[in-house]
Design a protein around this motif. Structure first.
Motif, PDB file in Angstrom:
ATOM      1  N   TRP A   1     -12.734  65.976 -25.736  1.00 50.90           N
ATOM      2  CA  TRP A   1     -12.123  67.301 -25.690  1.00 50.90           C
ATOM      3  C   TRP A   1     -10.720  67.236 -26.273  1.00 50.90           C
ATOM      4  CZ3 TRP A   1     -14.611  71.630 -23.621  1.00 50.90           C
ATOM      5  CH2 TRP A   1     -15.810  71.385 -22.939  1.00 50.90           C
ATOM      6  N   LEU A   2     -10.433  68.135 -27.202  1.00 54.16           N
ATOM      7  CA  LEU A   2      -9.091  68.307 -27.742  1.00 54.16           C
ATOM      8  C   LEU A   2      -8.594  69.681 -27.326  1.00 54.16           C
ATOM      9  CD1 LEU A   2      -9.462  66.989 -31.420  1.00 54.16           C
ATOM     10  CD2 LEU A   2      -8.934  65.693 -29.334  1.00 54.16           C
ATOM     11  N   GLY A   3      -7.284  69.822 -27.211  1.00 54.01           N
ATOM     12  CA  GLY A   3      -6.729  71.095 -26.785  1.00 54.01           C
ATOM     13  C   GLY A   3      -5.663  71.613 -27.715  1.00 54.01           C
ATOM     14  N   ALA A   4      -5.572  72.936 -27.760  1.00 58.42           N
ATOM     15  CA  ALA A   4      -4.567  73.618 -28.575  1.00 58.42           C
ATOM     16  C   ALA A   4      -3.991  74.767 -27.758  1.00 58.42           C
ATOM     17  CB  ALA A   4      -5.196  74.147 -29.855  1.00 58.42           C
ATOM     18  N   PRO A   5      -2.702  74.710 -27.437  1.00 60.20           N
ATOM     19  CA  PRO A   5      -2.088  75.828 -26.725  1.00 60.20           C
ATOM     20  C   PRO A   5      -1.919  77.029 -27.655  1.00 60.20           C
ATOM     21  CG  PRO A   5      -0.427  74.200 -27.269  1.00 60.20           C
ATOM     22  CD  PRO A   5      -1.760  73.627 -27.695  1.00 60.20           C
ATOM     23  N   ALA A   6      -1.683  78.181 -27.076  1.00 63.86           N
ATOM     24  CA  ALA A   6      -1.363  79.364 -27.886  1.00 63.86           C
ATOM     25  C   ALA A   6      -0.213  78.999 -28.809  1.00 63.86           C
ATOM     26  CB  ALA A   6      -0.988  80.531 -26.987  1.00 63.86           C
ATOM     27  N   GLY A   7      -0.265  79.485 -30.035  1.00 67.52           N
ATOM     28  CA  GLY A   7       0.748  79.167 -31.034  1.00 67.52           C
ATOM     29  C   GLY A   7       0.358  78.025 -31.950  1.00 67.52           C
ATOM     30  N   SER A   8      -0.767  77.366 -31.652  1.00 74.18           N
ATOM     31  CA  SER A   8      -1.253  76.288 -32.524  1.00 74.18           C
ATOM     32  C   SER A   8      -1.706  76.867 -33.851  1.00 74.18           C
ATOM     33  CB  SER A   8      -2.421  75.553 -31.868  1.00 74.18           C
ATOM     34  OG  SER A   8      -2.009  74.901 -30.694  1.00 74.18           O
ATOM     35  N   GLN A   9      -1.728  76.003 -34.856  1.00 71.65           N
ATOM     36  CA  GLN A   9      -2.123  76.454 -36.187  1.00 71.65           C
ATOM     37  C   GLN A   9      -3.294  75.648 -36.729  1.00 71.65           C
ATOM     38  OE1 GLN A   9       1.501  76.212 -38.543  1.00 71.65           O
ATOM     39  NE2 GLN A   9       1.916  78.361 -38.103  1.00 71.65           N
ATOM     40  N   GLY A  10      -4.058  76.293 -37.573  1.00 72.85           N
ATOM     41  CA  GLY A  10      -5.141  75.672 -38.320  1.00 72.85           C
ATOM     42  C   GLY A  10      -5.126  76.237 -39.721  1.00 72.85           C
ATOM     43  N   ARG A  11      -5.843  75.582 -40.604  1.00 77.04           N
ATOM     44  CA  ARG A  11      -5.913  76.058 -41.994  1.00 77.04           C
ATOM     45  C   ARG A  11      -7.355  76.033 -42.471  1.00 77.04           C
ATOM     46  NH1 ARG A  11      -0.577  73.968 -44.860  1.00 77.04           N
ATOM     47  NH2 ARG A  11      -1.221  75.475 -46.389  1.00 77.04           N
ATOM     48  N   ARG A  12      -7.688  77.001 -43.276  1.00 74.05           N
ATOM     49  CA  ARG A  12      -8.966  76.983 -43.988  1.00 74.05           C
ATOM     50  C   ARG A  12      -8.658  76.419 -45.368  1.00 74.05           C
ATOM     51  NH1 ARG A  12     -12.697  82.142 -44.863  1.00 74.05           N
ATOM     52  NH2 ARG A  12     -13.097  81.770 -42.694  1.00 74.05           N
ATOM     53  N   GLY A  13      -9.150  75.211 -45.626  1.00 70.45           N
ATOM     54  CA  GLY A  13      -8.857  74.555 -46.887  1.00 70.45           C
ATOM     55  C   GLY A  13      -7.364  74.391 -47.056  1.00 70.45           C
ATOM     56  N   TYR A  14      -6.852  74.912 -48.171  1.00 71.13           N
ATOM     57  CA  TYR A  14      -5.417  74.821 -48.454  1.00 71.13           C
ATOM     58  C   TYR A  14      -4.731  76.176 -48.332  1.00 71.13           C
ATOM     59  CZ  TYR A  14      -6.781  70.230 -50.046  1.00 71.13           C
ATOM     60  OH  TYR A  14      -7.279  68.956 -50.093  1.00 71.13           O
ATOM     61  N   GLU A  15      -5.399  77.126 -47.690  1.00 72.56           N
ATOM     62  CA  GLU A  15      -4.812  78.442 -47.483  1.00 72.56           C
ATOM     63  C   GLU A  15      -3.622  78.334 -46.529  1.00 72.56           C
ATOM     64  OE1 GLU A  15      -7.892  81.076 -46.096  1.00 72.56           O
ATOM     65  OE2 GLU A  15      -9.137  80.742 -47.873  1.00 72.56           O
ATOM     66  N   PRO A  16      -2.806  79.375 -46.451  1.00 72.11           N
ATOM     67  CA  PRO A  16      -1.695  79.359 -45.494  1.00 72.11           C
ATOM     68  C   PRO A  16      -2.221  79.167 -44.067  1.00 72.11           C
ATOM     69  CG  PRO A  16      -1.458  81.181 -47.034  1.00 72.11           C
ATOM     70  CD  PRO A  16      -2.823  80.594 -47.268  1.00 72.11           C
ATOM     71  N   PRO A  17      -1.422  78.570 -43.198  1.00 69.02           N
ATOM     72  CA  PRO A  17      -1.864  78.339 -41.813  1.00 69.02           C
ATOM     73  C   PRO A  17      -2.145  79.641 -41.075  1.00 69.02           C
ATOM     74  CG  PRO A  17       0.196  77.180 -42.273  1.00 69.02           C
ATOM     75  CD  PRO A  17      -0.087  78.054 -43.453  1.00 69.02           C
ATOM     76  N   VAL A  18      -3.087  79.558 -40.132  1.00 69.55           N
ATOM     77  CA  VAL A  18      -3.407  80.641 -39.210  1.00 69.55           C
ATOM     78  C   VAL A  18      -2.821  80.236 -37.865  1.00 69.55           C
ATOM     79  CG1 VAL A  18      -5.282  81.822 -38.008  1.00 69.55           C
ATOM     80  CG2 VAL A  18      -5.553  81.201 -40.423  1.00 69.55           C
TER      81      VAL A  18
END
Length: 174
Positions: free
Chosen positions: A40-57
Motif C-alpha cells: 500500500w502506498l499513500g498520497a495525502p491531499a495535494g499530491s501530484q501525478g502526471r499523465r506522460g509528460y503533461e503538466p502535473p495534476v
C-alpha cells in the motif's frame, strides 16, 4: 517479496503503455505498509501525478494505491468527496525495483462509484490498443479475465474491496 520497496522514503509509480511510452506516473508516494492484499502506498491531499509528460495534476483528496502480488491489476482507493471510490487498472503484474513499481496499463478499468455503481470502463480503448500495439492473445485473455474477476470482487466488496483501505487511508488523512 523480491525487490520490495524501501521501508522508508518515497516510492515512485510508473505506468506505461504497451509500446513503452510513459503513462500515469507519481513520485514520492509514502510506503504505508504491506498486508495480505499487497503493498500500500499513500498520497495525502495535494499530491501530484502526471499523465506522460503533461503538466502535473494536483489531487484535492487523499488516496491509497494497492499493488497486489502476482496479479494483473492495481487499485486506487479515493477518500471523499470524490465520486469514484475505487478505481482498478488492469495492468501487467506490477514489478518492484528498489522504491519504484512499474507496470503496463492495459486500458481496461473497473470502477466503483460512491453510490455503489460498478462497471468496466475503456473497452473501446482496449479494442483500439489491441490493434495498435499488437497485444498477444495471452495478454488479451489475462486482461479480460482479470476485468471480469475484479468486476465481481469490487461489486461484492470482497478481498481488499471490503474496506481494507480504511486504515491505510486514515494514515494519509483520508
Amino acid at each position: 517479496m523480491n525487490d520490495s520497496p524501501t521501508a522508508h522514503g518515497g516510492c515512485h509509480v510508473v505506468y506505461t503503455k504497451y509500446d513503452g511510452s510513459l503513462h500515469w506516473n507519481f513520485a514520492g508516494l509514502e510506503r504505508l505498509g504491506e498486508d495480505e492484499h499487497g503493498v500500500w502506498l499513500g498520497a495525502p491531499a495535494g499530491s501530484q501525478g502526471r499523465r506522460g509528460y503533461e503538466p502535473p495534476v494536483t489531487y484535492d483528496h487523499a488516496f491509497t494505491l494497492l499493488f497486489p502480488r502476482d496479479a494483473w491489476w492495481t487499485a486506487t482507493f479515493n477518500a471523499p468527496p470524490t465520486d469514484i471510490e475505487v478505481y482498478c487498472d488492469i495492468t501487467t503484474v506490477p514489478v518492484w525495483r528498489e522504491a519504484t513499481v512499474s507496470m503496463v496499463d492495459l486500458d481496461l478499468d473497473v470502477i466503483r462509484r460512491r453510490d455503489g455503481t460498478v462497471y468496466v470502463d475503456d473497452e473501446h480503448e482496449f479494442a483500439e490498443h489491441q490493434a495498435r500495439y499488437g497485444y498477444p492473445p495471452e495478454v488479451v485473455e489475462a486482461a479480460r479475465r482479470t476485468a471480469g474477476e475484479l468486476l465481481e470482487a469490487v461489486g461484492a466488496g470482497t478481498g481488499p474491496f471490503g474496506g481494507a483501505c480504511r486504515g491505510w487511508l486514515e494514515r494519509v488523512g483520508g
